[in-house]
Design an enzyme around this catalytic site. Structure first.
Site, PDB file in Angstrom:
ATOM      1  N   ASP A  12       0.889  -1.162   0.000  1.00 42.86           N
ATOM      2  CA  ASP A  12       0.000   0.000   0.000  1.00 42.86           C
ATOM      3  C   ASP A  12       0.925   1.209   0.000  1.00 42.86           C
ATOM      4  O   ASP A  12       1.643   1.458   0.968  1.00 42.86           O
ATOM      5  CB  ASP A  12      -0.871  -0.046   1.259  1.00 42.86           C
ATOM      6  CG  ASP A  12      -1.825   1.140   1.360  1.00 42.86           C
ATOM      7  OD1 ASP A  12      -1.589   2.168   0.680  1.00 42.86           O
ATOM      8  OD2 ASP A  12      -2.785   1.051   2.141  1.00 42.86           O
ATOM      9  N   HIS A  19      -8.615   4.946   2.323  1.00 44.13           N
ATOM     10  CA  HIS A  19      -8.049   3.619   2.036  1.00 44.13           C
ATOM     11  C   HIS A  19      -8.844   2.858   0.977  1.00 44.13           C
ATOM     12  O   HIS A  19      -8.896   1.632   0.999  1.00 44.13           O
ATOM     13  CB  HIS A  19      -8.012   2.785   3.313  1.00 44.13           C
ATOM     14  CG  HIS A  19      -7.067   3.288   4.357  1.00 44.13           C
ATOM     15  ND1 HIS A  19      -5.700   3.092   4.287  1.00 44.13           N
ATOM     16  CD2 HIS A  19      -7.283   3.990   5.493  1.00 44.13           C
ATOM     17  CE1 HIS A  19      -5.118   3.639   5.344  1.00 44.13           C
ATOM     18  NE2 HIS A  19      -6.050   4.195   6.096  1.00 44.13           N
ATOM     19  N   TYR A 229       0.415  -0.540  15.142  1.00 44.11           N
ATOM     20  CA  TYR A 229      -0.491  -0.716  14.012  1.00 44.11           C
ATOM     21  C   TYR A 229      -0.261   0.365  12.963  1.00 44.11           C
ATOM     22  O   TYR A 229      -0.335   1.546  13.253  1.00 44.11           O
ATOM     23  CB  TYR A 229      -1.945  -0.662  14.477  1.00 44.11           C
ATOM     24  CG  TYR A 229      -2.907  -0.792  13.328  1.00 44.11           C
ATOM     25  CD1 TYR A 229      -2.965  -1.970  12.591  1.00 44.11           C
ATOM     26  CD2 TYR A 229      -3.739   0.252  12.962  1.00 44.11           C
ATOM     27  CE1 TYR A 229      -3.830  -2.105  11.530  1.00 44.11           C
ATOM     28  CE2 TYR A 229      -4.618   0.124  11.898  1.00 44.11           C
ATOM     29  CZ  TYR A 229      -4.658  -1.054  11.187  1.00 44.11           C
ATOM     30  OH  TYR A 229      -5.513  -1.179  10.128  1.00 44.11           O
ATOM     31  N   LYS A 232      -3.254  -2.872   7.716  1.00 46.62           N
ATOM     32  CA  LYS A 232      -3.387  -4.322   7.772  1.00 46.62           C
ATOM     33  C   LYS A 232      -2.463  -4.963   6.744  1.00 46.62           C
ATOM     34  O   LYS A 232      -2.053  -4.332   5.785  1.00 46.62           O
ATOM     35  CB  LYS A 232      -4.847  -4.683   7.514  1.00 46.62           C
ATOM     36  CG  LYS A 232      -5.312  -5.934   8.202  1.00 46.62           C
ATOM     37  CD  LYS A 232      -5.261  -5.853   9.703  1.00 46.62           C
ATOM     38  CE  LYS A 232      -5.586  -7.202  10.341  1.00 46.62           C
ATOM     39  NZ  LYS A 232      -5.298  -7.206  11.765  1.00 46.62           N
ATOM     40  N   ASP A 233      -2.165  -6.237   6.982  1.00 46.05           N
ATOM     41  CA  ASP A 233      -1.197  -6.949   6.145  1.00 46.05           C
ATOM     42  C   ASP A 233      -1.937  -7.599   4.997  1.00 46.05           C
ATOM     43  O   ASP A 233      -1.988  -8.818   4.894  1.00 46.05           O
ATOM     44  CB  ASP A 233      -0.511  -8.006   7.002  1.00 46.05           C
ATOM     45  CG  ASP A 233      -0.336  -7.504   8.424  1.00 46.05           C
ATOM     46  OD1 ASP A 233       0.396  -6.536   8.590  1.00 46.05           O
ATOM     47  OD2 ASP A 233      -0.977  -8.075   9.331  1.00 46.05           O
ATOM     48  N   GLN A 242      -4.429 -27.669 -12.052  1.00 43.97           N
ATOM     49  CA  GLN A 242      -4.595 -28.751 -13.048  1.00 43.97           C
ATOM     50  C   GLN A 242      -3.463 -29.783 -13.057  1.00 43.97           C
ATOM     51  O   GLN A 242      -2.452 -29.615 -12.392  1.00 43.97           O
ATOM     52  CB  GLN A 242      -4.746 -28.162 -14.463  1.00 43.97           C
ATOM     53  CG  GLN A 242      -5.832 -27.124 -14.606  1.00 43.97           C
ATOM     54  CD  GLN A 242      -7.263 -27.636 -14.532  1.00 43.97           C
ATOM     55  OE1 GLN A 242      -8.165 -26.877 -14.304  1.00 43.97           O
ATOM     56  NE2 GLN A 242      -7.493 -28.931 -14.716  1.00 43.97           N
ATOM     57  N   ASP A 287     -15.033   1.077   4.862  1.00 44.55           N
ATOM     58  CA  ASP A 287     -13.717   0.701   4.319  1.00 44.55           C
ATOM     59  C   ASP A 287     -13.681  -0.770   3.890  1.00 44.55           C
ATOM     60  O   ASP A 287     -12.651  -1.446   4.042  1.00 44.55           O
ATOM     61  CB  ASP A 287     -12.584   0.962   5.312  1.00 44.55           C
ATOM     62  CG  ASP A 287     -12.265   2.442   5.439  1.00 44.55           C
ATOM     63  OD1 ASP A 287     -12.936   3.268   4.779  1.00 44.55           O
ATOM     64  OD2 ASP A 287     -11.337   2.774   6.210  1.00 44.55           O
ATOM     65  N   TYR A 355      -2.797  -5.793  18.706  1.00 49.15           N
ATOM     66  CA  TYR A 355      -1.929  -5.517  17.562  1.00 49.15           C
ATOM     67  C   TYR A 355      -2.503  -4.455  16.647  1.00 49.15           C
ATOM     68  O   TYR A 355      -1.976  -4.184  15.595  1.00 49.15           O
ATOM     69  CB  TYR A 355      -1.676  -6.816  16.781  1.00 49.15           C
ATOM     70  CG  TYR A 355      -0.917  -7.815  17.589  1.00 49.15           C
ATOM     71  CD1 TYR A 355       0.443  -7.639  17.836  1.00 49.15           C
ATOM     72  CD2 TYR A 355      -1.561  -8.903  18.155  1.00 49.15           C
ATOM     73  CE1 TYR A 355       1.135  -8.541  18.607  1.00 49.15           C
ATOM     74  CE2 TYR A 355      -0.875  -9.809  18.935  1.00 49.15           C
ATOM     75  CZ  TYR A 355       0.481  -9.626  19.163  1.00 49.15           C
ATOM     76  OH  TYR A 355       1.169 -10.520  19.925  1.00 49.15           O
TER      77      TYR A 355
HETATM   78  P1  13P Z   1      -6.736 -32.177 -15.471  1.00 51.66           P
HETATM   79  O1  13P Z   1      -6.575 -33.436 -14.694  1.00 51.66           O
HETATM   80  O2  13P Z   1      -6.203 -32.258 -16.861  1.00 51.66           O
HETATM   81  O3  13P Z   1      -6.184 -31.011 -14.741  1.00 51.66           O
HETATM   82  O4  13P Z   1      -8.328 -31.907 -15.657  1.00 51.66           O
HETATM   83  C1  13P Z   1      -9.201 -31.975 -14.603  1.00 51.66           C
HETATM   84  C2  13P Z   1     -10.507 -31.375 -14.986  1.00 51.66           C
HETATM   85  O5  13P Z   1     -11.165 -31.786 -15.891  1.00 51.66           O
HETATM   86  C3  13P Z   1     -10.955 -30.208 -14.198  1.00 51.66           C
HETATM   87  O6  13P Z   1     -12.320 -30.042 -14.195  1.00 51.66           O
HETATM   88  P1  13P Z   2      -5.370  -0.691   4.733  1.00 48.84           P
HETATM   89  O1  13P Z   2      -4.597  -1.644   5.614  1.00 48.84           O
HETATM   90  O2  13P Z   2      -5.962  -1.356   3.548  1.00 48.84           O
HETATM   91  O3  13P Z   2      -4.536   0.493   4.383  1.00 48.84           O
HETATM   92  O4  13P Z   2      -6.621  -0.181   5.565  1.00 48.84           O
HETATM   93  C1  13P Z   2      -6.416   0.471   6.764  1.00 48.84           C
HETATM   94  C2  13P Z   2      -7.650   0.819   7.491  1.00 48.84           C
HETATM   95  O5  13P Z   2      -7.580   1.045   8.671  1.00 48.84           O
HETATM   96  C3  13P Z   2      -8.925   0.887   6.807  1.00 48.84           C
HETATM   97  O6  13P Z   2     -10.008   1.170   7.649  1.00 48.84           O
HETATM   98 MG    MG Z   3      -4.304   1.933   3.092  1.00 48.40          MG
HETATM   99 MG    MG Z   4      -5.024  -2.276   1.949  1.00 47.09          MG
END
Ligand code: 13P
Ligand code: 13P
Ligand code: MG
Ligand code: MG
Length: 373
Positions: A12, A19, A229, A232-233, A242, A287, A355
């Site tokens: 970010d 945000h 703080y 957020k992560d 497949q 948010d 946290y």
């Molecule tokens: P594969 O085994 O070739 O990934 O195909 C599986 C499939 O048909 C998914 O719906």
């Molecule tokens: P972000 O971690 O996406 O920046 O959001 C922070 C926040 O406090 C939103 O309410």
């Molecule tokens: Mg942000």
């Molecule tokens: Mg964010």
């Protein structure tokens, strides 16, 4: 053996308004940096997008995981975008860039990283997940459903290449130590850990019989780095599909219904994880609600398979009526949770709040608490 690396690195670096989402000029700068790096031979291909207010760099290259060159490229790109965000006085400019100088690896510096290196199969579909207003452990339930729940992934039962099951590398985010657990053999122990999303998060998933990499997700915890703080992560995750791994449809079907994740509003509330297409990649209401983007690509001879103009072909998986039900249910859950206001369980428990925003609130009351007789 020729190996391909897929790196998904995000931060970010500033957003509009508040945000909500990443501003277009920042995406343009990131695209330009990626194009230059491709010309210079540092990366083979790239795709720039956003998950809410988080800027995502999807890159393919041949330099392996944790490459200082690739991480520096991501860091420099984020710095350039943050610079622009500062000029425009966008909100939280440089929010996730917790250090002034790059030191070889963006892990521990704020950005989130999901990377995997593999020998390409005959055809290699990869699903790219990126989320906003939540945390890495939000993927615990998703990865459990994909790789350990035969109710979700029929292939675990009916594709003989998968009946060996999958191994989960689980990080204890508080103690910074990890353990590998096999499903189905150790499924209940695995669930004992990954169900506790406050502490444990899945780092990697591999196929148990040959160790083939199947999924990788970011595990950055900003508060552990910054000591307080700072946002957020918001996490990212790569999943291969497949041919002896779950199919694309098995990887998306956990989002038939939404589930609750931590991180909504001020990183302090539970909210429904809502699958949306790129056109709705913005966190508006309270948010949020927390959102997840799902993109499908094919990794092909070291690059993201591209169209005749050289543009990577990216399929916006959740931009589809198949996920309308989940979106409607998510809004019903959002409404229900918001009825609780700032009371638990809408608000995170005290452990998680430690946290986020609780320490500042408690600081203002210091000295006013009296011992009960
Ligand atoms: P594969 O085994 O070739 O990934 O195909 C599986 C499939 O048909 C998914 O719906
Ligand atoms: P972000 O971690 O996406 O920046 O959001 C922070 C926040 O406090 C939103 O309410
Ligand atoms: Mg942000
Ligand atoms: Mg964010």
């Amino acid at each position: 053996m020729v190996m391909t690396t897929v790196s998904l690195i995000k931060a970010d670096v500033g957003s509009i308004p508040g945000h909500v989402t990443v501003a277009k000029p920042l995406l343009t700068i990131a695209e330009k940096k990626m194009a230059e790096a491709q010309k210079a031979g540092i990366i083979n291909s790239s795709y720039v997008f956003n998950a809410g207010d988080d800027l995502e760099l999807l890159m393919t290259h041949s330099k392996g995981e944790n490459s200082p060159e690739i991480h520096k490229l991501a860091w420099d790109t984020f710095m350039a975008c943050a610079e622009k965000a500062k000029k425009l006085k966008l909100y939280g400019a440089g929010q996730d860039l917790l250090s002034d100088a790059f030191s070889g690896n963006v892990k521990g510096m704020g950005p989130g990283v999901a990377e995997m290196e593999f020998k390409e199969r005959g055809s290699d579909p990869v699903i790219v997940y990126a989320a906003d207003k939540t945390e890495p452990a939000a993927f615990n339930y998703l990865l459990y459903k994909i790789f350990a729940d035969p109710g979700n992934t029929s292939g675990l039962v009916i594709d003989p290449r998968m009946t060996c099951g999958f191994s989960f590398d689980v990080l204890d985010g508080k103690e910074n130590k990890s353990v590998v657990l096999r499903s189905p053999e150790e499924l209940y122990s695995l669930l004992a850990l990954i169900g506790a999303t406050e502490t444990y998060m899945i780092k990697k998933v591999t196929r148990s019989d040959d160790g083939e990499i199947a999924a990788a997700s970011s595990t950055t915890k900003l508060n552990y780095i910054a000591g307080k703080y700072v946002g957020k992560d918001d996490p990212v995750c790569l999943v291969r599909a497949q041919s002896g791994l779950p199919s694309v449809g098995e990887i998306t079907s956990p989002f038939l219904h939404p589930y609750l994740v931590a991180g909504w509003m001020r990183g302090s509330h539970w909210g429904p994880f809502m699958p949306v297409g790129l056109k709705n990649s913005k966190c508006t209401l309270f948010d949020g609600p927390p959102r997840i983007i799902g993109l499908g690509v094919q990794v092909s001879d070291g690059v993201l398979a591209a169209d005749d103009d050289g543009k990577p072909m990216v399929v916006d998986l959740f931009d589809d009526p198949a996920f309308d039900l989940a979106r409607r249910e998510a809004m019903e859950m959002a409404s229900f949770m918001r009825m609780h206001g700032v009371f638990q369980p809408a608000r995170l428990g005290p452990g998680a709040m430690e946290y986020t925003t609780l320490p500042q609130c408690l600081a203002s009351l210091e000295g006013r608490f009296k011992e009960e007789k």
